[in-house]
Design an enzyme around this catalytic site. Structure first.
Site, PDB file in Angstrom:
ATOM      1  N   ARG A 173      10.620  74.108  85.418  1.00 34.63           N
ATOM      2  CA  ARG A 173      11.846  73.907  84.643  1.00 34.63           C
ATOM      3  C   ARG A 173      12.899  73.102  85.399  1.00 34.63           C
ATOM      4  O   ARG A 173      14.106  73.335  85.247  1.00 34.63           O
ATOM      5  CB  ARG A 173      12.436  75.245  84.195  1.00 34.63           C
ATOM      6  CG  ARG A 173      11.480  76.170  83.453  1.00 34.63           C
ATOM      7  CD  ARG A 173      12.235  77.434  83.079  1.00 34.63           C
ATOM      8  NE  ARG A 173      11.342  78.539  82.743  1.00 34.63           N
ATOM      9  CZ  ARG A 173      10.972  78.860  81.507  1.00 34.63           C
ATOM     10  NH1 ARG A 173      11.380  78.160  80.489  1.00 34.63           N
ATOM     11  NH2 ARG A 173      10.189  79.897  81.289  1.00 34.63           N
ATOM     12  N   LYS A 207      12.254  80.907  71.138  1.00 38.17           N
ATOM     13  CA  LYS A 207      11.875  79.991  72.209  1.00 38.17           C
ATOM     14  C   LYS A 207      13.036  79.809  73.180  1.00 38.17           C
ATOM     15  O   LYS A 207      14.202  79.859  72.811  1.00 38.17           O
ATOM     16  CB  LYS A 207      11.448  78.635  71.634  1.00 38.17           C
ATOM     17  CG  LYS A 207      10.316  78.730  70.614  1.00 38.17           C
ATOM     18  CD  LYS A 207       9.023  79.199  71.266  1.00 38.17           C
ATOM     19  CE  LYS A 207       7.863  79.204  70.286  1.00 38.17           C
ATOM     20  NZ  LYS A 207       7.941  80.270  69.290  1.00 38.17           N
ATOM     21  N   ASP A 208      12.691  79.514  74.414  1.00 41.98           N
ATOM     22  CA  ASP A 208      13.640  79.451  75.505  1.00 41.98           C
ATOM     23  C   ASP A 208      14.552  78.234  75.432  1.00 41.98           C
ATOM     24  O   ASP A 208      14.208  77.202  74.841  1.00 41.98           O
ATOM     25  CB  ASP A 208      12.849  79.432  76.817  1.00 41.98           C
ATOM     26  CG  ASP A 208      13.722  79.492  78.037  1.00 41.98           C
ATOM     27  OD1 ASP A 208      14.771  80.138  77.988  1.00 41.98           O
ATOM     28  OD2 ASP A 208      13.352  78.866  79.045  1.00 41.98           O
ATOM     29  N   ARG A 209      15.717  78.348  76.078  1.00 42.44           N
ATOM     30  CA  ARG A 209      16.653  77.236  76.185  1.00 42.44           C
ATOM     31  C   ARG A 209      16.127  76.150  77.129  1.00 42.44           C
ATOM     32  O   ARG A 209      16.295  74.948  76.883  1.00 42.44           O
ATOM     33  CB  ARG A 209      17.998  77.758  76.717  1.00 42.44           C
ATOM     34  CG  ARG A 209      19.068  76.692  76.881  1.00 42.44           C
ATOM     35  CD  ARG A 209      20.242  77.222  77.707  1.00 42.44           C
ATOM     36  NE  ARG A 209      20.748  78.486  77.213  1.00 42.44           N
ATOM     37  CZ  ARG A 209      21.635  78.587  76.229  1.00 42.44           C
ATOM     38  NH1 ARG A 209      22.092  77.495  75.633  1.00 42.44           N
ATOM     39  NH2 ARG A 209      22.047  79.778  75.846  1.00 42.44           N
ATOM     40  N   ALA A 246      14.950  81.517  82.175  1.00 38.96           N
ATOM     41  CA  ALA A 246      14.159  82.696  81.828  1.00 38.96           C
ATOM     42  C   ALA A 246      13.269  82.413  80.646  1.00 38.96           C
ATOM     43  O   ALA A 246      13.451  81.442  79.937  1.00 38.96           O
ATOM     44  CB  ALA A 246      15.072  83.877  81.514  1.00 38.96           C
TER      45      ALA A 246
END
Length: 351
Positions: free
Chosen positions: A21, A79-81, A345
């Site tokens: 990420r 869903k994640d940022r 996260a």
């Protein structure tokens, strides 16, 4: 319980380290929602690509632009940022109204729109496809190929990821306050109960990884069919041991662990039940609180198959692509291959 301290199937943390990420495009998630649309109806389904936003953020942005309350917008998974993700959402939209103008929403791109008769429900997707780039590899990179091949052949322990427990385990603290009598909002109560069940499951799975039984059928095992929540008791089936072992090797069935509540139907017995009882005895407040909260007990597969796993090395970077079912966590796969440091996260459904 510290998720990082959970036992590894490989016996120890990976000797290779890397970063994930670093930028959103390093973590790509493509939701698999194989629903055949009718082409008509009161719900407008939109395939979106979002970047740098949570699913909640995207829903709020579309809600404001379209003038539709968020409760009338459906999603299958969260869903994640810190990723580039593609997923479906549905908007309650009258048939005769012009299509909403959803162009130029920051961080959201509309790929397609189609009408359907029903709202998109949580959990309606089959899973997610991941493409993850791991940068700045150091350590014993020569071990990577062996570890990846082992994951492809054997799967990984199906742990719940750290996101389930909140920053610093705050959702577990929330659960203990709930069980002590504190009133919580519906959402916060859901986070607390989910975290408590997830911690107990992880504790049982950790014990079975440590004793090597997470991918074996114990006496009294509650056996779960792959891709479903269907169970049968090993001690009550008429199938021969050799047939069960063949199905286990083919990933057709898996050992299972508890998601505690009032009862799981007592499908587990024998050695498997004794092991679970010994582990859960360390968490009497959580097991009692979940039962008193009225949740029905359930089961979850201990083993997670990693399907369509492919990889590519480019200098000090590794790109992995694989498919996981709903509810599985990508970092449960990564932790068996690379010791990672990440910028963000995970999402609620593992993305």
């Amino acid at each position: 319980m510290d998720v990082a301290a959970l036992a590894h199937a490989r016996g120890a943390p990976p000797p290779c380290r890397g970063r994930i990420r670093v930028e959103p495009a390093d973590f790509r998630v493509d939701e698999d929602c194989a629903i055949e649309h009718t082409g008509s109806g009161e719900h407008l389904w939109c395939r979106i690509e979002k970047t740098g936003l949570t699913t909640h953020d995207a829903v709020q942005a579309i809600s404001r632009r379209a003038g539709v309350h968020p409760r009338h917008i459906g999603v299958a998974g969260l869903k994640d940022r810190h990723a580039v993700t593609r997923q479906w959402l549905s908007i309650a939209w009258p048939v005769h109204d012009p299509l909403p103008d959803l162009d130029d929403l920051p961080g959201v791109r509309i790929e397609s729109m189609v009408r359907h008769e029903r709202k998109l429900k949580r959990g309606a997707h089959r899973g997610n496809r991941f493409v993850i780039r791991i940068r700045d590899l150091t350590g014993d990179t020569a071990a990577l190929d062996e570890d990846i091949r082992r994951v492809a052949a054997c799967g990984v322990p199906n742990y719940f990821g750290a996101q389930r427990f909140g920053h610093g385990g705050r959702n577990i603290d929330l659960a203990r306050r709930l069980f002590a009598g504190r009133r919580l909002s519906r959402n916060r109560r859901g986070f607390a109960l989910s975290a408590a069940r997830s911690l107990l499951f992880n504790a049982v799975l950790d014990a079975r990884v440590r004793d090597g039984s997470w991918q074996r059928l114990l006496d009294g095992e509650a056996v779960m069919l792959d891709g479903s929540h269907s169970l049968f008791a090993r001690n009550e089936t008429e199938q021969a041991a050799e047939a069960l072992e063949a199905r286990l090797a083919a990933f057709d069935i898996h050992p299972s662990g508890p998601l505690p509540g009032r009862s799981d139907g007592d499908v587990v017995s024998g050695i498997a039940a004794e092991l679970e009882s010994a582990v859960l005895a360390d968490y009497p407040d959580l097991t009692a609180g979940l039962a008193e909260a009225g949740l029905d007990g359930a089961r979850r597969a201990l083993r997670l198959p990693v399907r369509e796993l492919e990889w590519h090395r480019d200098g000090d970077a590794l790109t992995l692509s694989f498919r996981l079912p709903t509810g599985a966590f990508a970092t449960s796969v990564l932790r068996e291959i690379v010791d990672t440091a990440e910028a963000g996260a995970e999402s609620a459904d593992g993305a």
